[in-house]
Motif scaffolding. Structure first.
Motif, short mmCIF file in Angstrom:
data_model
loop_
_atom_site.label_atom_id
_atom_site.label_comp_id
_atom_site.label_asym_id
_atom_site.label_seq_id
_atom_site.Cartn_x
_atom_site.Cartn_y
_atom_site.Cartn_z
N THR A 1 -95.40 -94.04 23.97
CA THR A 1 -96.15 -94.71 22.91
C THR A 1 -95.75 -96.17 22.81
O THR A 1 -96.59 -97.06 22.62
CB THR A 1 -95.91 -94.00 21.56
OG1 THR A 1 -96.38 -92.66 21.65
CG2 THR A 1 -96.63 -94.72 20.43
N HIS A 2 -94.45 -96.43 22.95
CA HIS A 2 -93.97 -97.82 22.88
C HIS A 2 -94.58 -98.67 23.99
O HIS A 2 -95.05 -99.79 23.72
CB HIS A 2 -92.44 -97.83 22.99
CG HIS A 2 -91.87 -99.19 23.23
ND1 HIS A 2 -91.83 -100.17 22.25
CD2 HIS A 2 -91.32 -99.75 24.35
CE1 HIS A 2 -91.29 -101.26 22.75
NE2 HIS A 2 -90.97 -101.04 24.01
N GLU A 3 -94.58 -98.16 25.20
CA GLU A 3 -95.14 -98.94 26.32
C GLU A 3 -96.63 -99.20 26.11
O GLU A 3 -97.11 -100.32 26.34
CB GLU A 3 -94.90 -98.21 27.65
CG GLU A 3 -93.45 -98.10 28.05
CD GLU A 3 -92.77 -99.45 28.19
OE1 GLU A 3 -93.45 -100.42 28.61
OE2 GLU A 3 -91.57 -99.55 27.86
N ASP A 4 -97.36 -98.18 25.67
CA ASP A 4 -98.79 -98.36 25.41
C ASP A 4 -99.00 -99.36 24.27
O ASP A 4 -99.92 -100.19 24.33
CB ASP A 4 -99.44 -97.03 25.04
CG ASP A 4 -99.51 -96.06 26.21
OD1 ASP A 4 -99.34 -96.51 27.36
OD2 ASP A 4 -99.73 -94.85 25.97
N ARG A 5 -98.14 -99.29 23.26
CA ARG A 5 -98.26 -100.20 22.11
C ARG A 5 -98.00 -101.64 22.55
O ARG A 5 -98.75 -102.55 22.14
CB ARG A 5 -97.24 -99.78 21.05
CG ARG A 5 -97.22 -100.68 19.83
CD ARG A 5 -96.05 -100.30 18.92
NE ARG A 5 -96.24 -98.98 18.34
CZ ARG A 5 -95.31 -98.05 18.27
NH1 ARG A 5 -94.11 -98.26 18.77
NH2 ARG A 5 -95.56 -96.89 17.70
#
Length: 355
Positions: free
Chosen positions: A283-287
């Motif tokens: 989720t962090h990378e996508d965010r």
């Protein structure tokens, strides 16, 4: 003391000496809180109140005596079972009162707190009466060293008022820190179970906690009884319009791109103390990719704490809230977030500015 602003500024303009009695401690039931003040000038004129009338006469006489001698006095007033006619509080509580003569040196510090609407603390030495005004990033007066100033700023940061013993041995000083500031804000976005635990620990740390979510079925008082306020609004719209400052912390717990991306676009461009966002590594990378695509700069992204919290091995909502709170404290106080056994030097980072 700010309750007496108009009268004190007149006295200062006239360069009057006066004595002020301040409540520095309360035990049990008492009519006025710490910081309540009564002042008496050289002509015997009295302003303010510390007890609603119970011990006013005795305190007035103490002020007159301190004006005469110039020596500060600490006195405790409470109900006496042995002597029903003794000076005391009919409510049964106790007040500890500090009385000091205010001369030119102390007037400068007091004037500083009377003339600003910013967060400010008045710090007084309970032995000598020496005073200093301390703001978030400024000071007026030189009565105290860096350690006392740092401790007072930490109290100011959470709006705390009270007596503190600072230092040790020959360097120990006892001060009364009188803070004038609303509590700092914590805004929690996302009305989920983790948010309820973060809200509880935010209140424990002294924050005014707001929970914001666009879904009215989830953002309810029943689900968040510890929140100071609950807002049903799209998070980015609310954040763009609400008041924040350099003490505000923002916890984004939605981990849903349709909420997170527009919200963090706003959050990372505000002058706040902390921005954290919940989510997995994926989720962090996508965010981060979504924020870059939205035009958020690398320097702005560097302000984001994501995934939110310290690595404590947390599993439950309560444990996760502890990890988030620990990261907030570390960021705001300049801590390393390492075990103390793995670090050296002073435990308290007194010389670092409070964020």
């Amino acid at each position: 003391m700010r309750d007496l602003t108009a009268e004190l500024r007149e006295w200062h303009a006239a360069e009057k000496d006066y004595a002020v009695a301040t409540v520095i401690g309360v035990t049990g039931s008492a009519p006025r809180p710490p910081g309540a003040a009564l002042a008496v000038d050289a002509d015997g004129i009295v302003i303010g109140s510390i007890s609603g009338g119970c011990v006013e006469g005795a305190v007035y006489e103490l002020c007159r005596e301190v004006l005469r001698t110039g020596q500060p006095v600490r006195e405790t007033f409470g109900y006496s079972d042995d002597d029903a006619f003794a000076v005391g509080l009919t409510c049964g509580g106790k007040l500890e009162v500090f009385v000091q003569r205010i001369t030119a040196a102390e007037r400068v510090a007091i004037e500083a707190i009377l003339r600003t609407d910013e967060a400010v603390a008045l710090v007084r030495d309970l032995q000598t009466g020496a005073a200093m005004a301390i703001g978030s990033w400024w000071t007026v007066g030189d009565a105290f060293d860096e350690v006392v100033v740092a401790e007072a700023r930490a109290m100011l940061d959470i709006g705390a008022t009270g007596v503190r013993e600072i230092g040790c041995g020959a360097g120990e000083v006892m001060v009364f820190v009188e803070s004038y500031v609303p509590p700092p804000r914590m805004i929690v976005f996302g009305a989920i179970d983790f948010a309820a635990a973060v809200t509880r620990i935010g209140r424990f740390l002294g924050y005014h906690v707001t929970v914001c979510d666009a879904r009215p079925v989830f953002a309810t008082r029943a689900r968040f009884p510890d929140a100071d306020e609950i807002v049903v609004q799209w998070p980015d719209r609310y954040l763009a319009r609400t008041q924040v400052d350099a003490r505000t912390v923002l916890c984004v717990l939605t981990h849903d791109a349709k909420f997170d991306i527009p919200l963090l676009e706003v959050a990372l461009r505000l002058p706040v103390a902390y921005v954290g966002a919940m989510g997995s590594r994926r989720t962090h990378e996508d965010r981060m990719a979504g924020l870059r695509a939205a035009g958020v700069t690398e320097s702005e992204l560097a302000q984001l704490h994501s995934p939110i919290g310290l690595d404590l091995g947390a599993r439950t909502a309560e444990e996760t809230a502890v990890s988030i709170a620990a990261e907030i404290v570390a960021v705001r106080r300049g801590g390393s977030a390492q075990p103390l056994t793995a670090t050296g030097g002073p435990i308290h980072r007194d010389l670092l500015p409070v964020r």
